[in-house]
Motif scaffolding. Structure first.
Motif, mmCIF file in Angstrom:
data_model
loop_
_atom_site.group_PDB
_atom_site.id
_atom_site.type_symbol
_atom_site.label_atom_id
_atom_site.label_comp_id
_atom_site.label_asym_id
_atom_site.label_seq_id
_atom_site.Cartn_x
_atom_site.Cartn_y
_atom_site.Cartn_z
ATOM 1 N N VAL A 190 -3.059 6.196 3.822
ATOM 2 C CA VAL A 190 -3.026 5.727 2.467
ATOM 3 C C VAL A 190 -3.274 6.865 1.470
ATOM 4 N N ASP A 191 -2.446 7.058 0.607
ATOM 5 C CA ASP A 191 -2.536 7.995 -0.524
ATOM 6 C C ASP A 191 -3.384 7.266 -1.817
ATOM 7 N N ASP A 192 -4.861 7.503 -1.816
ATOM 8 C CA ASP A 192 -5.465 6.645 -2.838
ATOM 9 C C ASP A 192 -4.936 6.926 -4.375
ATOM 10 N N ARG A 193 -4.550 8.311 -4.743
ATOM 11 C CA ARG A 193 -3.999 8.478 -6.034
ATOM 12 C C ARG A 193 -2.739 7.902 -6.253
ATOM 13 N N TYR A 195 1.635 4.727 1.238
ATOM 14 C CA TYR A 195 1.131 5.786 2.287
ATOM 15 C C TYR A 195 2.059 7.213 1.858
ATOM 16 N N GLN A 255 0.872 -1.113 -0.043
ATOM 17 C CA GLN A 255 -0.139 -0.046 0.039
ATOM 18 C C GLN A 255 0.796 1.225 0.192
ATOM 19 N N ASP A 295 -5.399 -0.871 6.937
ATOM 20 C CA ASP A 295 -6.230 0.066 6.427
ATOM 21 C C ASP A 295 -7.295 -0.297 5.544
ATOM 22 N N LYS A 296 -6.860 -1.095 4.489
ATOM 23 C CA LYS A 296 -7.678 -1.634 3.420
ATOM 24 C C LYS A 296 -8.787 -2.647 4.334
ATOM 25 N N ASN A 303 -1.561 5.341 -4.769
ATOM 26 C CA ASN A 303 -1.771 3.606 -4.568
ATOM 27 C C ASN A 303 -2.332 3.435 -6.041
ATOM 28 N N ASP A 304 -3.180 4.087 -6.711
ATOM 29 C CA ASP A 304 -3.748 3.517 -7.915
ATOM 30 C C ASP A 304 -2.743 3.655 -8.923
#
Length: 520
Positions: free
Chosen positions: A109-112, A104, A102, A471-472, A114-115
Protein backbone atom coordinates in the motif's frame (compact mmCIF):
# COMPACT_ATOMS: atom_id res chain seq x y z
CA UNK A 1 -49.98 -48.22 -55.49
CA UNK A 2 -48.30 -51.12 -57.20
CA UNK A 3 -45.50 -52.74 -55.28
CA UNK A 4 -46.56 -51.33 -51.89
CA UNK A 5 -48.46 -53.27 -49.27
CA UNK A 6 -50.82 -51.83 -46.70
CA UNK A 7 -48.08 -52.05 -44.05
CA UNK A 8 -45.68 -50.15 -46.33
CA UNK A 9 -48.18 -47.36 -46.81
CA UNK A 10 -48.96 -47.25 -43.08
CA UNK A 11 -45.27 -46.95 -42.14
CA UNK A 12 -44.59 -44.64 -45.10
CA UNK A 13 -41.86 -46.83 -46.48
CA UNK A 14 -40.35 -45.63 -49.77
CA UNK A 15 -41.21 -47.30 -53.02
CA UNK A 16 -38.63 -49.55 -54.65
CA UNK A 17 -37.92 -46.82 -57.22
CA UNK A 18 -37.32 -44.26 -54.50
CA UNK A 19 -35.15 -46.69 -52.60
CA UNK A 20 -33.00 -47.06 -55.65
CA UNK A 21 -32.34 -43.32 -55.69
CA UNK A 22 -29.28 -42.43 -53.57
CA UNK A 23 -30.29 -38.76 -53.47
CA UNK A 24 -33.75 -39.62 -52.17
CA UNK A 25 -32.31 -41.92 -49.54
CA UNK A 26 -29.91 -39.19 -48.44
CA UNK A 27 -32.71 -36.66 -48.08
CA UNK A 28 -34.76 -39.09 -46.05
CA UNK A 29 -31.82 -39.94 -43.78
CA UNK A 30 -30.98 -36.28 -43.26
CA UNK A 31 -34.54 -35.25 -42.47
CA UNK A 32 -35.31 -38.16 -40.20
CA UNK A 33 -31.86 -38.10 -38.64
CA UNK A 34 -32.17 -34.47 -37.51
CA UNK A 35 -35.58 -35.09 -36.00
CA UNK A 36 -34.53 -38.31 -34.34
CA UNK A 37 -31.30 -36.97 -32.82
CA UNK A 38 -32.49 -33.49 -31.72
CA UNK A 39 -36.14 -32.89 -30.94
CA UNK A 40 -35.56 -29.16 -31.06
CA UNK A 41 -34.77 -29.35 -34.78
CA UNK A 42 -38.17 -30.80 -35.59
CA UNK A 43 -40.29 -28.79 -38.00
CA UNK A 44 -44.02 -29.09 -37.77
CA UNK A 45 -47.05 -27.96 -35.81
CA UNK A 46 -45.48 -28.79 -32.49
CA UNK A 47 -42.45 -26.62 -33.27
CA UNK A 48 -44.43 -23.78 -34.83
CA UNK A 49 -43.73 -20.31 -33.50
CA UNK A 50 -39.98 -20.62 -33.02
CA UNK A 51 -38.02 -17.69 -34.43
CA UNK A 52 -35.00 -19.38 -35.91
CA UNK A 53 -32.33 -17.07 -37.30
CA UNK A 54 -28.61 -16.98 -37.88
CA UNK A 55 -28.07 -13.32 -36.99
CA UNK A 56 -25.19 -12.18 -34.85
CA UNK A 57 -25.76 -10.37 -31.58
CA UNK A 58 -25.54 -6.89 -33.12
CA UNK A 59 -27.97 -7.67 -35.94
CA UNK A 60 -30.50 -8.93 -33.40
CA UNK A 61 -30.04 -5.92 -31.12
CA UNK A 62 -30.62 -3.17 -33.67
CA UNK A 63 -31.10 0.47 -32.61
CA UNK A 64 -34.86 0.13 -33.06
CA UNK A 65 -34.95 -2.96 -30.83
CA UNK A 66 -32.76 -1.26 -28.24
CA UNK A 67 -35.02 1.80 -28.14
CA UNK A 68 -38.15 -0.29 -27.71
CA UNK A 69 -36.68 -2.45 -24.96
CA UNK A 70 -35.30 0.54 -23.07
CA UNK A 71 -38.56 2.44 -23.26
CA UNK A 72 -40.60 -0.50 -21.99
CA UNK A 73 -38.10 -1.30 -19.22
CA UNK A 74 -38.12 2.33 -18.08
CA UNK A 75 -41.92 2.28 -17.95
CA UNK A 76 -41.83 -0.90 -15.87
CA UNK A 77 -39.35 0.56 -13.39
CA UNK A 78 -41.41 3.74 -13.09
CA UNK A 79 -44.78 2.07 -12.58
CA UNK A 80 -44.30 -1.58 -11.57
CA UNK A 81 -43.26 -2.08 -7.93
CA UNK A 82 -41.61 -5.44 -8.59
CA UNK A 83 -39.58 -4.06 -11.50
CA UNK A 84 -38.51 -1.09 -9.40
CA UNK A 85 -37.48 -3.33 -6.51
CA UNK A 86 -35.70 -5.79 -8.80
CA UNK A 87 -33.64 -3.04 -10.44
CA UNK A 88 -32.73 -1.50 -7.09
CA UNK A 89 -31.84 -4.82 -5.43
CA UNK A 90 -29.56 -5.96 -8.26
CA UNK A 91 -27.70 -2.64 -8.21
CA UNK A 92 -27.40 -2.81 -4.42
CA UNK A 93 -26.06 -6.37 -4.62
CA UNK A 94 -23.40 -5.42 -7.19
CA UNK A 95 -22.27 -2.15 -5.61
CA UNK A 96 -23.85 -1.90 -2.16
CA UNK A 97 -22.24 0.98 -0.31
CA UNK A 98 -19.40 0.97 -2.82
CA UNK A 99 -16.65 -1.17 -4.35
CA UNK A 100 -13.74 0.34 -2.47
CA UNK A 101 -10.07 0.50 -3.45
CA UNK A 102 -6.54 0.70 -2.13
CA UNK A 103 -3.57 2.09 -4.10
CA UNK A 104 -0.64 -0.32 -4.20
CA UNK A 105 2.89 0.11 -5.45
CA UNK A 106 4.86 -3.07 -6.13
CA UNK A 107 2.55 -5.11 -3.91
CA UNK A 108 2.45 -2.73 -0.94
CA UNK A 109 0.00 0.00 0.00
CA UNK A 110 1.30 3.43 -1.00
CA UNK A 111 -0.11 5.71 1.69
CA UNK A 112 0.75 8.92 -0.14
CA UNK A 113 -0.89 7.99 -3.45
CA UNK A 114 -3.75 6.33 -1.63
CA UNK A 115 -4.44 9.59 0.21
CA UNK A 116 -4.42 11.59 -3.04
CA UNK A 117 -6.82 9.18 -4.75
CA UNK A 118 -9.18 9.09 -1.79
CA UNK A 119 -9.28 12.87 -1.42
CA UNK A 120 -10.53 12.93 -4.99
CA UNK A 121 -12.73 9.83 -5.39
CA UNK A 122 -14.25 9.70 -1.91
CA UNK A 123 -15.85 13.13 -2.39
CA UNK A 124 -18.35 14.61 -4.83
CA UNK A 125 -15.53 16.53 -6.53
CA UNK A 126 -14.94 13.48 -8.74
CA UNK A 127 -18.45 13.81 -10.23
CA UNK A 128 -18.85 16.12 -13.23
CA UNK A 129 -22.30 16.92 -11.86
CA UNK A 130 -21.00 17.52 -8.35
CA UNK A 131 -23.57 15.25 -6.65
CA UNK A 132 -21.96 11.85 -6.02
CA UNK A 133 -18.69 10.39 -4.87
CA UNK A 134 -17.22 7.41 -6.71
CA UNK A 135 -19.51 4.96 -4.94
CA UNK A 136 -22.65 6.93 -5.73
CA UNK A 137 -21.59 6.94 -9.39
CA UNK A 138 -21.08 3.18 -9.20
CA UNK A 139 -24.62 2.68 -7.92
CA UNK A 140 -26.04 5.00 -10.58
CA UNK A 141 -24.18 3.12 -13.31
CA UNK A 142 -25.31 -0.26 -11.97
CA UNK A 143 -28.98 0.76 -12.01
CA UNK A 144 -28.61 2.11 -15.54
CA UNK A 145 -27.05 -1.17 -16.68
CA UNK A 146 -29.98 -3.19 -15.31
CA UNK A 147 -32.69 -0.90 -16.65
CA UNK A 148 -31.27 0.25 -19.98
CA UNK A 149 -28.80 -2.51 -20.77
CA UNK A 150 -25.60 -0.52 -20.32
CA UNK A 151 -23.94 2.64 -19.04
CA UNK A 152 -21.37 5.03 -20.44
CA UNK A 153 -18.80 6.72 -18.20
CA UNK A 154 -16.82 9.54 -19.76
CA UNK A 155 -13.61 11.05 -18.43
CA UNK A 156 -13.65 14.84 -18.35
CA UNK A 157 -10.25 16.50 -18.04
CA UNK A 158 -10.08 19.59 -15.81
CA UNK A 159 -7.66 22.51 -15.56
CA UNK A 160 -5.20 23.02 -12.73
CA UNK A 161 -7.16 26.15 -11.79
CA UNK A 162 -10.06 23.89 -10.73
CA UNK A 163 -7.87 22.81 -7.77
CA UNK A 164 -8.88 19.17 -7.81
CA UNK A 165 -6.66 16.50 -6.20
CA UNK A 166 -6.65 14.76 -9.60
CA UNK A 167 -7.33 16.72 -12.82
CA UNK A 168 -10.34 14.78 -14.09
CA UNK A 169 -13.99 14.10 -13.31
CA UNK A 170 -16.38 11.28 -14.15
CA UNK A 171 -19.64 11.69 -16.05
CA UNK A 172 -22.14 8.81 -16.06
CA UNK A 173 -24.37 8.73 -19.16
CA UNK A 174 -27.15 6.50 -20.40
CA UNK A 175 -26.36 4.29 -23.41
CA UNK A 176 -28.81 6.41 -25.42
CA UNK A 177 -25.93 8.86 -25.88
CA UNK A 178 -24.26 6.50 -28.38
CA UNK A 179 -25.22 7.63 -31.91
CA UNK A 180 -26.29 4.46 -33.81
CA UNK A 181 -26.42 6.22 -37.17
CA UNK A 182 -22.68 5.59 -37.52
CA UNK A 183 -22.78 2.03 -38.79
CA UNK A 184 -20.97 0.06 -41.47
CA UNK A 185 -17.55 0.30 -43.14
CA UNK A 186 -15.58 3.53 -43.03
CA UNK A 187 -14.50 5.14 -46.27
CA UNK A 188 -10.76 4.98 -46.96
CA UNK A 189 -8.36 5.44 -49.83
CA UNK A 190 -8.58 2.81 -52.61
CA UNK A 191 -6.62 -0.31 -51.76
CA UNK A 192 -6.25 0.65 -48.09
CA UNK A 193 -8.12 -1.43 -45.52
CA UNK A 194 -10.54 0.61 -43.47
CA UNK A 195 -12.24 0.31 -40.16
CA UNK A 196 -15.93 -0.02 -39.44
CA UNK A 197 -18.63 1.11 -37.02
CA UNK A 198 -21.20 -0.96 -35.16
CA UNK A 199 -24.06 1.36 -34.20
CA UNK A 200 -21.88 4.16 -32.90
CA UNK A 201 -18.83 2.15 -31.79
CA UNK A 202 -15.85 2.59 -34.13
CA UNK A 203 -13.18 -0.05 -34.76
CA UNK A 204 -9.91 -0.09 -36.68
CA UNK A 205 -9.28 -2.55 -39.55
CA UNK A 206 -8.17 -5.36 -37.20
CA UNK A 207 -11.16 -4.95 -34.88
CA UNK A 208 -9.68 -2.90 -32.04
CA UNK A 209 -12.08 -0.42 -30.48
CA UNK A 210 -11.02 3.11 -31.44
CA UNK A 211 -13.78 5.34 -30.14
CA UNK A 212 -17.44 6.21 -29.73
CA UNK A 213 -19.79 8.59 -31.49
CA UNK A 214 -21.63 10.30 -28.63
CA UNK A 215 -24.49 12.75 -28.89
CA UNK A 216 -23.76 16.20 -27.49
CA UNK A 217 -26.95 15.88 -25.43
CA UNK A 218 -29.47 13.21 -24.60
CA UNK A 219 -31.46 12.40 -27.78
CA UNK A 220 -34.63 12.45 -25.72
CA UNK A 221 -33.95 15.88 -24.27
CA UNK A 222 -35.47 19.18 -25.33
CA UNK A 223 -32.29 21.14 -25.97
CA UNK A 224 -32.08 21.68 -29.71
CA UNK A 225 -28.67 23.34 -29.32
CA UNK A 226 -27.17 19.97 -28.30
CA UNK A 227 -28.06 18.05 -31.44
CA UNK A 228 -25.38 16.20 -33.37
CA UNK A 229 -22.71 13.74 -32.24
CA UNK A 230 -18.97 13.96 -31.57
CA UNK A 231 -16.26 11.36 -31.92
CA UNK A 232 -14.63 10.51 -28.56
CA UNK A 233 -11.59 8.26 -28.27
CA UNK A 234 -12.12 4.93 -26.56
CA UNK A 235 -9.49 5.82 -23.94
CA UNK A 236 -11.86 8.51 -22.65
CA UNK A 237 -14.93 6.26 -22.39
CA UNK A 238 -15.93 3.26 -20.29
CA UNK A 239 -18.82 1.33 -21.85
CA UNK A 240 -20.21 -1.10 -19.26
CA UNK A 241 -22.73 -3.77 -20.21
CA UNK A 242 -23.33 -7.50 -19.85
CA UNK A 243 -22.18 -9.22 -23.05
CA UNK A 244 -24.25 -12.39 -23.38
CA UNK A 245 -22.82 -13.32 -26.80
CA UNK A 246 -19.38 -13.06 -28.44
CA UNK A 247 -18.75 -9.87 -30.44
CA UNK A 248 -21.73 -8.15 -28.81
CA UNK A 249 -21.13 -4.39 -28.69
CA UNK A 250 -24.32 -3.19 -26.97
CA UNK A 251 -26.26 -4.54 -24.03
CA UNK A 252 -29.94 -5.36 -23.71
CA UNK A 253 -32.03 -4.42 -20.70
CA UNK A 254 -32.05 -7.15 -18.07
CA UNK A 255 -35.86 -7.03 -18.16
CA UNK A 256 -35.96 -8.31 -21.77
CA UNK A 257 -36.85 -11.96 -20.89
CA UNK A 258 -39.69 -10.97 -18.57
CA UNK A 259 -41.31 -7.92 -20.17
CA UNK A 260 -44.35 -9.77 -21.50
CA UNK A 261 -44.68 -11.89 -18.38
CA UNK A 262 -44.67 -8.80 -16.15
CA UNK A 263 -47.28 -7.17 -18.38
CA UNK A 264 -49.52 -10.24 -18.24
CA UNK A 265 -49.16 -10.43 -14.46
CA UNK A 266 -49.98 -6.72 -14.11
CA UNK A 267 -53.10 -7.18 -16.28
CA UNK A 268 -54.13 -10.15 -14.15
CA UNK A 269 -53.76 -8.07 -10.98
CA UNK A 270 -55.78 -5.22 -12.52
CA UNK A 271 -58.59 -7.65 -13.38
CA UNK A 272 -58.66 -8.99 -9.84
CA UNK A 273 -58.66 -5.48 -8.41
CA UNK A 274 -61.56 -4.44 -10.67
CA UNK A 275 -63.63 -7.44 -9.54
CA UNK A 276 -63.02 -6.56 -5.90
CA UNK A 277 -63.88 -2.90 -6.46
CA UNK A 278 -67.21 -3.81 -8.05
CA UNK A 279 -67.98 -6.29 -5.29
CA UNK A 280 -67.33 -3.73 -2.55
CA UNK A 281 -68.75 -0.63 -4.25
CA UNK A 282 -72.51 -1.29 -4.47
CA UNK A 283 -74.29 -1.04 -1.14
CA UNK A 284 -78.03 -1.37 -1.90
CA UNK A 285 -81.07 -0.66 -4.09
CA UNK A 286 -84.21 1.24 -2.93
CA UNK A 287 -87.43 0.42 -4.81
CA UNK A 288 -90.82 2.22 -4.94
CA UNK A 289 -94.10 0.55 -3.98
CA UNK A 290 -96.23 1.42 -7.03
CA UNK A 291 -96.00 3.00 -10.45
CA UNK A 292 -97.57 6.32 -9.52
CA UNK A 293 -96.38 6.70 -5.98
CA UNK A 294 -93.51 8.59 -4.57
CA UNK A 295 -90.14 6.99 -4.98
CA UNK A 296 -87.90 8.04 -2.12
CA UNK A 297 -84.75 9.81 -3.23
CA UNK A 298 -85.84 10.43 -6.85
CA UNK A 299 -86.52 14.09 -7.39
CA UNK A 300 -86.47 16.47 -10.31
CA UNK A 301 -86.15 20.23 -10.30
CA UNK A 302 -89.35 22.03 -11.44
CA UNK A 303 -89.67 25.21 -13.44
CA UNK A 304 -90.00 27.32 -10.28
CA UNK A 305 -86.92 25.79 -8.84
CA UNK A 306 -88.80 23.49 -6.51
CA UNK A 307 -88.58 19.74 -6.43
CA UNK A 308 -91.18 17.67 -8.30
CA UNK A 309 -91.90 14.33 -6.78
CA UNK A 310 -93.99 11.55 -8.27
CA UNK A 311 -95.16 11.42 -11.92
CA UNK A 312 -92.71 12.47 -14.55
CA UNK A 313 -89.90 12.16 -12.16
CA UNK A 314 -86.39 11.34 -13.19
CA UNK A 315 -86.06 12.81 -16.68
CA UNK A 316 -82.99 14.67 -15.48
CA UNK A 317 -81.69 11.72 -13.49
CA UNK A 318 -78.35 10.25 -14.65
CA UNK A 319 -78.49 6.56 -15.55
CA UNK A 320 -76.65 4.05 -13.40
CA UNK A 321 -73.68 3.42 -15.65
CA UNK A 322 -71.06 3.18 -12.92
CA UNK A 323 -70.90 2.58 -9.20
CA UNK A 324 -68.62 3.82 -6.48
CA UNK A 325 -68.21 2.83 -2.83
CA UNK A 326 -71.26 3.66 -0.76
CA UNK A 327 -73.69 3.84 -3.70
CA UNK A 328 -77.44 3.59 -2.96
CA UNK A 329 -79.44 3.46 -6.18
CA UNK A 330 -83.13 4.44 -6.18
CA UNK A 331 -85.35 2.61 -8.66
CA UNK A 332 -88.97 3.03 -9.74
CA UNK A 333 -91.30 0.12 -9.77
CA UNK A 334 -90.48 -2.00 -12.76
CA UNK A 335 -86.83 -0.93 -12.92
CA UNK A 336 -84.16 -3.42 -12.10
CA UNK A 337 -80.36 -3.46 -11.86
CA UNK A 338 -78.79 -6.67 -13.03
CA UNK A 339 -75.12 -7.45 -12.54
CA UNK A 340 -73.16 -9.96 -14.54
CA UNK A 341 -71.71 -12.87 -12.62
CA UNK A 342 -68.23 -13.44 -14.03
CA UNK A 343 -66.66 -16.77 -13.19
CA UNK A 344 -64.61 -16.66 -10.04
CA UNK A 345 -60.87 -17.16 -10.36
CA UNK A 346 -59.42 -19.46 -7.76
CA UNK A 347 -55.80 -19.74 -6.73
CA UNK A 348 -54.87 -16.07 -6.85
CA UNK A 349 -52.08 -16.50 -4.31
CA UNK A 350 -50.64 -19.59 -6.00
CA UNK A 351 -50.66 -17.97 -9.43
CA UNK A 352 -49.04 -14.83 -8.02
CA UNK A 353 -46.19 -16.82 -6.50
CA UNK A 354 -45.62 -18.84 -9.67
CA UNK A 355 -45.54 -15.68 -11.80
CA UNK A 356 -43.22 -13.81 -9.47
CA UNK A 357 -40.88 -16.81 -9.22
CA UNK A 358 -40.62 -16.85 -13.01
CA UNK A 359 -39.97 -13.09 -13.03
CA UNK A 360 -37.30 -13.47 -10.35
CA UNK A 361 -35.65 -16.28 -12.32
CA UNK A 362 -35.59 -14.10 -15.44
CA UNK A 363 -33.87 -11.30 -13.51
CA UNK A 364 -31.45 -13.68 -11.83
CA UNK A 365 -32.48 -12.88 -8.25
CA UNK A 366 -34.13 -15.05 -5.57
CA UNK A 367 -37.88 -14.80 -5.17
CA UNK A 368 -37.44 -13.57 -1.60
CA UNK A 369 -35.18 -10.72 -2.74
CA UNK A 370 -37.60 -9.62 -5.46
CA UNK A 371 -40.74 -9.70 -3.33
CA UNK A 372 -39.55 -9.46 0.27
CA UNK A 373 -41.83 -12.45 1.01
CA UNK A 374 -40.17 -14.71 3.58
CA UNK A 375 -43.29 -16.61 4.60
CA UNK A 376 -42.25 -19.93 3.07
CA UNK A 377 -38.51 -19.69 3.75
CA UNK A 378 -36.76 -21.85 6.28
CA UNK A 379 -33.25 -21.18 7.49
CA UNK A 380 -31.76 -23.96 5.37
CA UNK A 381 -33.59 -23.03 2.15
CA UNK A 382 -32.89 -19.34 2.68
CA UNK A 383 -29.20 -19.99 3.28
CA UNK A 384 -28.84 -22.21 0.21
CA UNK A 385 -30.60 -19.62 -1.93
CA UNK A 386 -28.41 -16.81 -0.63
CA UNK A 387 -25.21 -18.81 -1.19
CA UNK A 388 -26.19 -19.44 -4.80
CA UNK A 389 -27.12 -15.77 -5.23
CA UNK A 390 -23.72 -14.74 -3.88
CA UNK A 391 -22.06 -16.66 -6.71
CA UNK A 392 -24.27 -14.88 -9.24
CA UNK A 393 -23.48 -11.47 -7.77
CA UNK A 394 -19.77 -12.28 -7.66
CA UNK A 395 -19.89 -13.09 -11.38
CA UNK A 396 -21.58 -9.75 -12.10
CA UNK A 397 -18.97 -7.95 -10.02
CA UNK A 398 -15.73 -9.62 -11.10
CA UNK A 399 -16.58 -10.45 -14.72
CA UNK A 400 -18.47 -7.29 -15.71
CA UNK A 401 -18.52 -4.30 -13.37
CA UNK A 402 -15.02 -4.32 -11.88
CA UNK A 403 -13.14 -4.93 -15.18
CA UNK A 404 -15.22 -2.45 -17.17
CA UNK A 405 -16.05 0.34 -14.70
CA UNK A 406 -13.41 0.06 -11.99
CA UNK A 407 -10.68 -0.95 -14.44
CA UNK A 408 -11.23 2.23 -16.44
CA UNK A 409 -11.18 4.35 -13.25
CA UNK A 410 -7.91 2.68 -12.25
CA UNK A 411 -6.32 3.56 -15.60
CA UNK A 412 -7.55 7.15 -15.38
CA UNK A 413 -6.24 7.55 -11.82
CA UNK A 414 -2.77 6.29 -12.79
CA UNK A 415 -2.65 8.59 -15.82
CA UNK A 416 -3.76 11.54 -13.66
CA UNK A 417 -1.09 10.78 -11.05
CA UNK A 418 1.52 10.76 -13.76
CA UNK A 419 0.17 14.06 -15.12
CA UNK A 420 0.52 15.87 -11.78
CA UNK A 421 4.13 14.71 -11.46
CA UNK A 422 3.78 11.65 -9.23
CA UNK A 423 5.82 8.55 -9.93
CA UNK A 424 3.21 6.01 -11.11
CA UNK A 425 5.61 3.16 -11.85
CA UNK A 426 4.31 -0.14 -10.44
CA UNK A 427 1.09 1.48 -9.22
CA UNK A 428 -2.21 -0.41 -9.26
CA UNK A 429 -5.62 -0.16 -7.62
CA UNK A 430 -7.04 -3.22 -5.88
CA UNK A 431 -10.80 -3.33 -5.55
CA UNK A 432 -12.86 -4.84 -2.75
CA UNK A 433 -16.59 -5.49 -3.25
CA UNK A 434 -19.04 -4.64 -0.46
CA UNK A 435 -19.34 -7.09 2.43
CA UNK A 436 -21.99 -9.77 2.56
CA UNK A 437 -23.73 -10.25 5.88
CA UNK A 438 -23.39 -13.57 7.63
CA UNK A 439 -26.54 -15.66 7.75
CA UNK A 440 -25.48 -17.52 10.93
CA UNK A 441 -22.62 -15.62 12.61
CA UNK A 442 -22.23 -18.07 15.50
CA UNK A 443 -21.68 -20.99 13.12
CA UNK A 444 -19.78 -19.17 10.38
CA UNK A 445 -17.31 -17.43 12.71
CA UNK A 446 -16.44 -20.73 14.36
CA UNK A 447 -16.02 -22.36 10.96
CA UNK A 448 -13.77 -19.51 9.77
CA UNK A 449 -11.61 -19.83 12.87
CA UNK A 450 -11.14 -23.54 12.33
CA UNK A 451 -10.38 -22.95 8.64
CA UNK A 452 -7.58 -20.52 9.55
CA UNK A 453 -6.17 -22.77 12.27
CA UNK A 454 -6.15 -25.78 9.94
CA UNK A 455 -4.53 -23.84 7.10
CA UNK A 456 -7.50 -24.04 4.74
CA UNK A 457 -7.98 -20.26 4.72
CA UNK A 458 -6.00 -17.15 5.51
CA UNK A 459 -6.87 -14.03 7.46
CA UNK A 460 -6.54 -12.02 4.26
CA UNK A 461 -8.89 -14.24 2.26
CA UNK A 462 -11.56 -14.08 4.95
CA UNK A 463 -11.18 -10.30 5.14
CA UNK A 464 -11.85 -10.08 1.40
CA UNK A 465 -14.94 -12.27 1.79
CA UNK A 466 -16.25 -9.79 4.36
CA UNK A 467 -15.63 -6.93 1.93
CA UNK A 468 -12.61 -5.55 3.80
CA UNK A 469 -9.15 -4.74 2.49
CA UNK A 470 -6.74 -7.21 4.16
CA UNK A 471 -3.88 -4.72 4.56
CA UNK A 472 -6.14 -2.11 6.09
CA UNK A 473 -7.73 -4.71 8.38
CA UNK A 474 -4.36 -6.01 9.64
CA UNK A 475 -3.02 -2.47 10.07
CA UNK A 476 -6.01 -1.64 12.27
CA UNK A 477 -5.52 -4.88 14.20
CA UNK A 478 -1.85 -4.03 14.80
CA UNK A 479 -2.70 -0.53 15.97
CA UNK A 480 -5.33 -1.86 18.37
CA UNK A 481 -2.97 -4.54 19.71
CA UNK A 482 -0.22 -1.98 20.35
CA UNK A 483 -2.67 0.30 22.14
CA UNK A 484 -3.88 -2.59 24.32
CA UNK A 485 -0.30 -3.49 25.22
CA UNK A 486 0.47 0.13 26.08
CA UNK A 487 -2.54 0.30 28.37
CA UNK A 488 -1.79 -3.13 29.85
CA UNK A 489 -5.16 -4.55 28.83
CA UNK A 490 -5.78 -8.21 28.03
CA UNK A 491 -9.11 -9.37 26.67
CA UNK A 492 -10.16 -12.96 26.19
CA UNK A 493 -10.56 -12.19 22.48
CA UNK A 494 -6.81 -11.54 22.12
CA UNK A 495 -5.30 -14.79 20.80
CA UNK A 496 -1.77 -13.59 21.67
CA UNK A 497 -2.48 -13.90 25.37
CA UNK A 498 -5.64 -15.98 25.80
CA UNK A 499 -6.62 -19.36 24.39
CA UNK A 500 -10.03 -20.11 22.91
CA UNK A 501 -11.17 -21.51 26.30
CA UNK A 502 -10.02 -18.45 28.25
CA UNK A 503 -6.66 -19.65 29.65
CA UNK A 504 -3.53 -17.51 29.49
CA UNK A 505 -1.10 -18.59 26.79
CA UNK A 506 1.90 -17.23 28.67
CA UNK A 507 1.88 -16.90 32.44
CA UNK A 508 4.73 -14.39 32.45
CA UNK A 509 2.83 -12.12 30.09
CA UNK A 510 -0.24 -12.36 32.27
CA UNK A 511 1.71 -11.47 35.42
CA UNK A 512 3.46 -8.56 33.66
CA UNK A 513 0.17 -7.22 32.39
CA UNK A 514 -1.39 -7.49 35.85
CA UNK A 515 1.58 -5.71 37.41
CA UNK A 516 1.36 -2.92 34.81
CA UNK A 517 -2.29 -2.40 35.62
CA UNK A 518 -1.69 -2.26 39.36
CA UNK A 519 1.10 0.30 39.15
CA UNK A 520 -0.01 3.86 39.96
Amino acid sequence: MAGRSFLDRLLRRPTPAASASPAANQRIRMGRGARAAYDGATQGKRAAGWRRNRLDANSELTPAVQALLRGIAADLVRNNPFAARGSAKIAEAIVGTGITFQVYRNGKVDDRLNDIARRHLDKATCDAGGRHDLYGLQLQAARTIVERGGAVVRRRWRRASDRLPLPFQLQVLEPDYIDPSHNGPLSTDPGKPGGFCVYGVQFDPIGRREGYWLYNGHPGGNRVDRLGSTYVQASEVAHIFRADRPEQEHGATWFAPIILRMRDFADYEDGQLTRQKIASAFVGVVRGDDDGGTVPGIVSEGEDGGDIVGDGIGEDREPLDYVEPGTFQYLRSGEEVTFSSPPSVEGYGEYTKVSLRAIAAGLGVPYEVLTGDLSDVSFISGRLGRLEYRDTVAAWQWLMFIPQFCGSVERWVIEALDMIGEDAAGVELRWTPPPTKMLDPATEIAANKEAVRSGQATISSLARERGEDPDKFLAEWKADAEKLDTLGLIFDSDPRHVTSVGNATNLADAVAARTAREQP
